[in-house]
Design an enzyme around this catalytic site. Structure first.
Site, PDB file in Angstrom:
ATOM      1  CE  LYS A 277      43.514   6.374  70.820  1.00 51.59           C
ATOM      2  NZ  LYS A 277      43.954   7.363  71.850  1.00 51.59           N
TER       3      LYS A 277
ATOM      4  CE1 TYR B  46      42.627  11.742  69.425  1.00 54.33           C
ATOM      5  CE2 TYR B  46      44.341  10.657  68.143  1.00 54.33           C
ATOM      6  CZ  TYR B  46      43.332  10.600  69.101  1.00 54.33           C
ATOM      7  OH  TYR B  46      43.021   9.415  69.712  1.00 54.33           O
TER       8      TYR B  46
ATOM      9  CG  HIS C  53      39.079   8.031  68.982  1.00 51.56           C
ATOM     10  ND1 HIS C  53      39.134   9.258  69.603  1.00 51.56           N
ATOM     11  CD2 HIS C  53      38.067   8.127  68.077  1.00 51.56           C
ATOM     12  CE1 HIS C  53      38.208  10.058  69.085  1.00 51.56           C
ATOM     13  NE2 HIS C  53      37.546   9.393  68.156  1.00 51.56           N
TER      14      HIS C  53
ATOM     15  CG  ASN D 214      44.455   6.208  75.373  1.00 51.23           C
ATOM     16  OD1 ASN D 214      44.615   6.022  74.161  1.00 51.23           O
ATOM     17  ND2 ASN D 214      43.973   7.327  75.859  1.00 51.23           N
TER      18      ASN D 214
ATOM     19  CD  GLU E  61      36.019  11.800  66.209  1.00 49.74           C
ATOM     20  OE1 GLU E  61      35.465  10.731  66.556  1.00 49.74           O
ATOM     21  OE2 GLU E  61      36.517  12.600  67.028  1.00 49.74           O
TER      22      GLU E  61
HETATM   23  P1  RTP Z   1      40.456   9.769  72.388  1.00 54.46           P
HETATM   24  O1  RTP Z   1      40.148  11.089  71.742  1.00 54.46           O
HETATM   25  O2  RTP Z   1      41.674   9.100  71.806  1.00 54.46           O
HETATM   26  O3  RTP Z   1      39.261   8.887  72.428  1.00 54.46           O
HETATM   27  O4  RTP Z   1      40.861  10.031  73.922  1.00 54.46           O
HETATM   28  P2  RTP Z   1      40.086  10.937  74.977  1.00 54.46           P
HETATM   29  O5  RTP Z   1      38.906  11.599  74.340  1.00 54.46           O
HETATM   30  O6  RTP Z   1      39.840  10.102  76.171  1.00 54.46           O
HETATM   31  O7  RTP Z   1      41.179  12.021  75.362  1.00 54.46           O
HETATM   32  P3  RTP Z   1      41.560  13.362  74.591  1.00 54.46           P
HETATM   33  O8  RTP Z   1      41.594  14.452  75.590  1.00 54.46           O
HETATM   34  O9  RTP Z   1      40.701  13.552  73.379  1.00 54.46           O
HETATM   35  O10 RTP Z   1      43.055  13.069  74.151  1.00 54.46           O
HETATM   36  C1  RTP Z   1      43.327  12.426  72.942  1.00 54.46           C
HETATM   37  C2  RTP Z   1      44.466  11.463  73.141  1.00 54.46           C
HETATM   38  O11 RTP Z   1      45.655  12.204  73.394  1.00 54.46           O
HETATM   39  C3  RTP Z   1      46.491  11.461  74.261  1.00 54.46           C
HETATM   40  N1  RTP Z   1      46.801  12.281  75.403  1.00 54.46           N
HETATM   41  N2  RTP Z   1      47.997  12.374  75.919  1.00 54.46           N
HETATM   42  N3  RTP Z   1      48.811  14.311  78.838  1.00 54.46           N
HETATM   43  C4  RTP Z   1      49.045  13.563  77.802  1.00 54.46           C
HETATM   44  O12 RTP Z   1      50.138  13.140  77.523  1.00 54.46           O
HETATM   45  C5  RTP Z   1      47.911  13.194  76.964  1.00 54.46           C
HETATM   46  N4  RTP Z   1      46.671  13.628  77.097  1.00 54.46           N
HETATM   47  C6  RTP Z   1      45.968  13.042  76.115  1.00 54.46           C
HETATM   48  C7  RTP Z   1      45.755  10.223  74.687  1.00 54.46           C
HETATM   49  O13 RTP Z   1      46.210   9.129  73.911  1.00 54.46           O
HETATM   50  C8  RTP Z   1      44.323  10.551  74.362  1.00 54.46           C
HETATM   51  O14 RTP Z   1      43.594   9.381  74.078  1.00 54.46           O
HETATM   52 MG    MG Z   2      39.050  12.651  72.540  1.00 57.05          MG
END
Ligand code: RTP
Ligand code: MG
Length: 155
Positions: free
Chosen positions: A16, A56, A122, A119, A133
């Site tokens: 990112k 997303y 992805h 973070n 994707e």
């Molecule tokens: P990613 O899709 O980016 O690989 O991350 P992930 O699966 O670990 O987490 P996901 O639940 O898919 O969330 C996508 C991205 O949204 C942001 N996020 N912010 N509470 C919050 O403010 C929050 N929760 C999620 C994060 O950047 C996350 O990577």
């Molecule tokens: Mg995710």
């Protein structure tokens, strides 16, 4: 068996904008490469808001969605496809938990991140997400098919 279909599993992995601005491109690629995974597609781009929204879209109803889309389209990303056995699940292990402060040291987010909205990287979370994707970010002709010489020392 090197060419078993499990070895050809593919994941969409994306550094990112925060990861690019913090100079982590080489470190992240090094981790996947050293593990034994094969890089089959890579490009750098500033994603449009439309592309970021589609990427997303599963989170469209969440409160953090608008900020997430704005952030992802705010700067450069490195979009990649990595191939290898269990790369989807194990790649997520290498990446760490969504919240960097909950990520184990030794993971990418654990080693380099603090904030959930910054973070760094992805990774696809299932075979279905990976297929969706990869098709969203890459054209069919953009994935290289080749035998990795080191493959026979990995499998
Ligand atoms: P990613 O899709 O980016 O690989 O991350 P992930 O699966 O670990 O987490 P996901 O639940 O898919 O969330 C996508 C991205 O949204 C942001 N996020 N912010 N509470 C919050 O403010 C929050 N929760 C999620 C994060 O950047 C996350 O990577
Ligand atoms: Mg995710």
């Amino acid at each position: 068996e090197v060419y078993a279909s499990s070895v050809q599993e593919k994941s969409f992995i994306m550094i990112k904008p925060d990861g690019i601005h913090r100079g982590l491109i080489a470190d992240i690629i090094k981790r996947f490469e050293a593990k034994g995974y094969k890089l089959v597609a890579i490009k750098v781009m500033v994603p449009s808001k439309d592309l970021a929204s589609k990427h997303y879209e599963e989170h469209a109803q969440r409160p953090f969605y608008p900020g997430l889309v704005t952030f992802l389209s705010s700067g450069p990303v490195v979009a990649m496809v990595w191939e290898g056995k269990d790369v989807i699940k194990y790649g997520r292990k290498m990446i760490g938990a969504t919240n960097p402060l909950a990520s184990t040291p030794g993971t990418i987010r654990g080693d380099y991140g603090i904030d959930v909205g910054r973070n760094i990287i992805h990774g696809s979370d299932s075979v279905e997400s990976a297929q969706r994707e990869i098709a969203l970010w890459f054209g069919a002709g953009e994935l290289a098919e080749y035998d990795l010489a080191m493959g026979k020392w990995v499998y």
